[in-house]
Design an enzyme around this catalytic site. Structure first.
Site, PDB file in Angstrom:
ATOM      1  N   GLY A 188       5.193   3.786   9.112  1.00  0.00           N
ATOM      2  CA  GLY A 188       4.159   4.744   9.487  1.00  0.00           C
ATOM      3  C   GLY A 188       4.619   6.181   9.583  1.00  0.00           C
ATOM      4  O   GLY A 188       5.682   6.564   9.081  1.00  0.00           O
TER       5      GLY A 188
ATOM      6  N   CYS B 237       8.256  11.893   5.266  1.00  0.00           N
ATOM      7  CA  CYS B 237       7.977  11.559   6.670  1.00  0.00           C
ATOM      8  C   CYS B 237       9.197  11.811   7.531  1.00  0.00           C
ATOM      9  O   CYS B 237       9.095  11.902   8.742  1.00  0.00           O
ATOM     10  CB  CYS B 237       7.542  10.099   6.768  1.00  0.00           C
ATOM     11  SG  CYS B 237       8.651   8.984   5.883  1.00  0.00           S
TER      12      CYS B 237
ATOM     13  N   GLY C 228       0.066   6.480   6.788  1.00  0.00           N
ATOM     14  CA  GLY C 228      -0.220   6.993   8.123  1.00  0.00           C
ATOM     15  C   GLY C 228      -0.679   5.899   9.079  1.00  0.00           C
ATOM     16  O   GLY C 228      -0.687   4.712   8.745  1.00  0.00           O
TER      17      GLY C 228
ATOM     18  N   ILE D 266       0.875  -1.180   0.000  1.00  0.00           N
ATOM     19  CA  ILE D 266       0.000   0.000   0.000  1.00  0.00           C
ATOM     20  C   ILE D 266       0.912   1.231   0.000  1.00  0.00           C
ATOM     21  O   ILE D 266       1.833   1.322   0.820  1.00  0.00           O
ATOM     22  CB  ILE D 266      -0.911  -0.014   1.242  1.00  0.00           C
ATOM     23  CG1 ILE D 266      -1.795  -1.271   1.196  1.00  0.00           C
ATOM     24  CG2 ILE D 266      -1.785   1.228   1.298  1.00  0.00           C
ATOM     25  CD1 ILE D 266      -1.664  -2.164   2.358  1.00  0.00           C
TER      26      ILE D 266
HETATM   27  P1  NAD Z   1      -2.508   7.785   4.223  1.00  0.00           P
HETATM   28  O1  NAD Z   1      -2.326   6.978   5.464  1.00  0.00           O
HETATM   29  O2  NAD Z   1      -3.670   8.670   4.122  1.00  0.00           O
HETATM   30  O3  NAD Z   1      -2.555   6.808   2.956  1.00  0.00           O
HETATM   31  C1  NAD Z   1      -1.548   5.845   2.719  1.00  0.00           C
HETATM   32  C2  NAD Z   1      -2.156   4.691   1.917  1.00  0.00           C
HETATM   33  O4  NAD Z   1      -3.005   3.919   2.756  1.00  0.00           O
HETATM   34  C3  NAD Z   1      -3.024   5.134   0.752  1.00  0.00           C
HETATM   35  O5  NAD Z   1      -2.850   4.225  -0.323  1.00  0.00           O
HETATM   36  C4  NAD Z   1      -4.430   5.066   1.326  1.00  0.00           C
HETATM   37  O6  NAD Z   1      -5.382   4.878   0.295  1.00  0.00           O
HETATM   38  C5  NAD Z   1      -4.332   3.866   2.233  1.00  0.00           C
HETATM   39  N1  NAD Z   1      -5.181   3.867   3.430  1.00  0.00           N
HETATM   40  C6  NAD Z   1      -5.163   4.794   4.426  1.00  0.00           C
HETATM   41  N2  NAD Z   1      -5.990   4.410   5.429  1.00  0.00           N
HETATM   42  C7  NAD Z   1      -6.526   3.213   5.060  1.00  0.00           C
HETATM   43  C8  NAD Z   1      -7.432   2.288   5.658  1.00  0.00           C
HETATM   44  N3  NAD Z   1      -7.969   2.510   6.864  1.00  0.00           N
HETATM   45  N4  NAD Z   1      -7.756   1.144   4.991  1.00  0.00           N
HETATM   46  C9  NAD Z   1      -7.226   0.887   3.769  1.00  0.00           C
HETATM   47  N5  NAD Z   1      -6.353   1.734   3.135  1.00  0.00           N
HETATM   48  C10 NAD Z   1      -6.007   2.871   3.773  1.00  0.00           C
HETATM   49  O7  NAD Z   1      -1.145   8.586   4.042  1.00  0.00           O
HETATM   50  P2  NAD Z   1      -0.707   9.624   2.927  1.00  0.00           P
HETATM   51  O8  NAD Z   1      -1.279  10.953   3.220  1.00  0.00           O
HETATM   52  O9  NAD Z   1      -0.890   9.062   1.583  1.00  0.00           O
HETATM   53  O10 NAD Z   1       0.853   9.658   3.259  1.00  0.00           O
HETATM   54  C11 NAD Z   1       1.366  10.404   4.318  1.00  0.00           C
HETATM   55  C12 NAD Z   1       1.554   9.605   5.575  1.00  0.00           C
HETATM   56  O11 NAD Z   1       2.386   8.482   5.322  1.00  0.00           O
HETATM   57  C13 NAD Z   1       2.274  10.419   6.632  1.00  0.00           C
HETATM   58  O12 NAD Z   1       1.773  10.116   7.896  1.00  0.00           O
HETATM   59  C14 NAD Z   1       3.718   9.982   6.481  1.00  0.00           C
HETATM   60  O13 NAD Z   1       4.505  10.165   7.637  1.00  0.00           O
HETATM   61  C15 NAD Z   1       3.541   8.534   6.156  1.00  0.00           C
HETATM   62  N6  NAD Z   1       4.674   7.989   5.386  1.00  0.00           N
HETATM   63  C16 NAD Z   1       5.502   7.128   5.999  1.00  0.00           C
HETATM   64  C17 NAD Z   1       6.579   6.633   5.312  1.00  0.00           C
HETATM   65  C18 NAD Z   1       7.540   5.683   5.951  1.00  0.00           C
HETATM   66  O14 NAD Z   1       8.381   5.148   5.243  1.00  0.00           O
HETATM   67  N7  NAD Z   1       7.491   5.449   7.238  1.00  0.00           N
HETATM   68  C19 NAD Z   1       6.814   7.008   3.980  1.00  0.00           C
HETATM   69  C20 NAD Z   1       5.917   7.897   3.384  1.00  0.00           C
HETATM   70  C21 NAD Z   1       4.839   8.376   4.085  1.00  0.00           C
END
Ligand code: NAD
Length: 464
Positions: A239, A272, A221, A136
């Site tokens: 995350g 992140c 996230g 994802i």
């Molecule tokens: P997001 O959590 O809104 O979405 C991430 C992905 O998860 C998307 O594909 C979204 O469609 C899916 N998703 C989210 N909640 C879901 C659920 N309950 N059920 C199913 N699918 C779900 O995050 P975003 O805004 O796209 O990205 C930013 C976030 O990601 C920030 O919190 C950032 O810190 C984090 N991030 C972490 C890393 C890492 O390597 N640790 C890298 C990049 C981004």
């Protein structure tokens, strides 16, 4: 004049064809499927075939992924489309991130065999594929994550089904198609990388629950990390973070100021890992702000901070429409004429302020003043919220650097540089765009996507 009906028809066809819009790329095909079940089944069939391919084959496939993603027009397209479709970030910085992901993500060489040999024979531990991985991916690094995960997962012998964020569906489907075409051209099984034409929460849930998916990797996230960790499957959770940057009195303040502005403005603060709040020792706080302004910061004060807060934050959440927007646009919305070259906004605030406590992913940095470096370290630990993600410190006191490193327990700890040095951009080490703090794999690479398998030959092949 006599009109030839055949010539007339041909002319009409030509004119009509020229008036029609260009045919869009087919929505399905080359790894893109209409439904999730078909995407998973195709990846599973590809992975079964892949098991019979050699390590030389894998190296060739990884090289093909790198080459396809490094084509200059593809780098331009991914950078510009990511900004256009997600509405976030900076195309120049995205170009650089995509290039680093394609060039530097470790490949097959990451799979090192461990061995014991002795009177009882030879035993090896080898990193073997998990099978089909459901990955994802986020809006913030949409193409970088697909490139990086594809290289690591394919190098490790897996197939991967991507479930991208719906907002970047078009670009993600283009990327999956492009990767499949590049892989096919060098003899890889079809559908080693798949996705669905219309990604959605329902499709992600279907992927997570599918019996043919052996491992889940969530880059996003807290919601999606919790979802994969509750799936009952092997899961890697990469995350959210809220990286604090501590500046103590021994630091080279001008250098620290420049590093903070460079790191916090990178891709408009989307990574992140980017500096999200500053904790500065009182004795140098004014000097730090002065130097930050010199390097492209704007200091907001008093009512300006309250007005900014109303615009960009909704309770404890950043407003999506302001995530990853340039500092100049945010200032304009706040009625301030942005100074030329402005890159970040710094706001002195309390340790409880939303600009300090929450991960905004905007070039707005809360700055908290503290009496001494120990207080700064303790506050940094609190503001990192136990994410175990990233922290930064500017100091020349090795004991205090050590204290912070021990107490904060982040996956990445950058000392005396901008945060992106921790991603292998200007710092030693390989890059990754999936940093698994919660589940402990750290900066993921091919071996993170494997199972350790023991192979025992009894009695022979100890030649010592
Ligand atoms: P997001 O959590 O809104 O979405 C991430 C992905 O998860 C998307 O594909 C979204 O469609 C899916 N998703 C989210 N909640 C879901 C659920 N309950 N059920 C199913 N699918 C779900 O995050 P975003 O805004 O796209 O990205 C930013 C976030 O990601 C920030 O919190 C950032 O810190 C984090 N991030 C972490 C890393 C890492 O390597 N640790 C890298 C990049 C981004």
């Amino acid at each position: 004049m006599k009109i030839d009906p055949a010539a007339l028809e041909a002319t009409i066809r030509e004119v009509v064809a020229a008036m029609l819009p260009a045919q869009p790329e087919p929505i399905v095909g080359d790894g893109v499927f209409a439904d999730m079940n078909a995407a998973v089944e195709a990846a599973a069939a590809a992975q079964r075939e892949y098991l019979t391919h050699s390590m030389t084959d894998r190296r060739r496939y990884v090289a093909a992924i790198r080459e396809a993603m490094l084509t200059p027009e593809h780098l331009d397209y991914m950078a510009e489309e990511a900004v256009a479709q997600s509405g976030m970030g900076d195309a120049g910085h995205k170009y650089l991130k995509n290039k680093i992901a394609a060039e530097g993500t470790p490949g097959v060489e990451d799979l090192i065999t461990e061995a014991w040999s002795g009177d009882d024979g030879l035993t090896t531990i080898e990193y073997s594929p998990y099978g089909v991985i459901g990955a994802i991916t986020p809006t913030t690094n949409p193409t970088e994550t697909i490139t990086c995960n594809s290289i690591g997962m394919i190098a490790a012998g897996n197939a991967v089904v991507f479930s991208p964020h719906p907002r970047v569906a078009k670009l993600s489907c283009w990327q999956v198609r492009t990767l499949n075409r590049a892989l096919r051209a060098v003899g890889a099984p079809d559908n080693l990388i798949t996705t669905v034409a219309a990604p959605s929460l329902e499709n992600t849930n279907a992927m997570m629950a599918h019996p043919l998916v052996n491992m889940l990797v969530a880059t996003g996230g807290p919601g999606i990390v919790k979802a994969v960790l509750s799936s009952g499957k092997k899961a890697i959770g990469a995350g959210a973070g809220n990286p604090p940057v501590v500046v103590d009195a021994t630091a080279d303040i001008e250098h620290a100021a420049k590093c903070i502005v460079d790191g916090a403005s990178f891709d408009n603060n989307l990574p992140c890992t980017a500096e999200k709040e500053i904790i500065a020792v009182d004795a140098i706080a004014d000097m730090l702000k002065f130097c930050m302004i010199k390097h492209g910061a704007y200091e907001a004060t008093g009512d300006q901070i309250t007005a900014l807060e109303r615009i960009v934050v909704d309770g404890d959440k950043p407003r999506t429409e302001w995530v990853g927007k340039p500092a100049a646009k945010i200032l304009e919305a706040n009625g301030v004429t942005p100074p030329p070259g402005v890159r970040v906004i710094v706001c002195e605030a309390s340790a409880e302020h939303p600009f300090v406590v929450h991960e905004l992913m905007m070039p707005i940095l809360g700055l908290v003043r503290v009496p001494d470096v120990d207080a700064a370290i303790d506050l940094a630990v609190k503001l990192e919220h136990g994410n175990r993600h990233t922290a930064i410190m500017h100091s020349l006191d090795v004991r205090k650097l050590t204290r912070m490193g021990k107490l904060i327990q982040t996956t990445i700890f950058v000392k005396n540089g901008p945060s992106f040095n921790g991603l292998g951009i200007g710092g030693e080490g390989y890059p990754t765009f999936t940093i698994a703090g919660p589940t402990g794999e750290g900066l993921t690479s091919a071996r993170s996507f494997t199972r350790r398998r023991r192979c025992v030959l009894v009695g022979d092949l100890n030649v010592r």
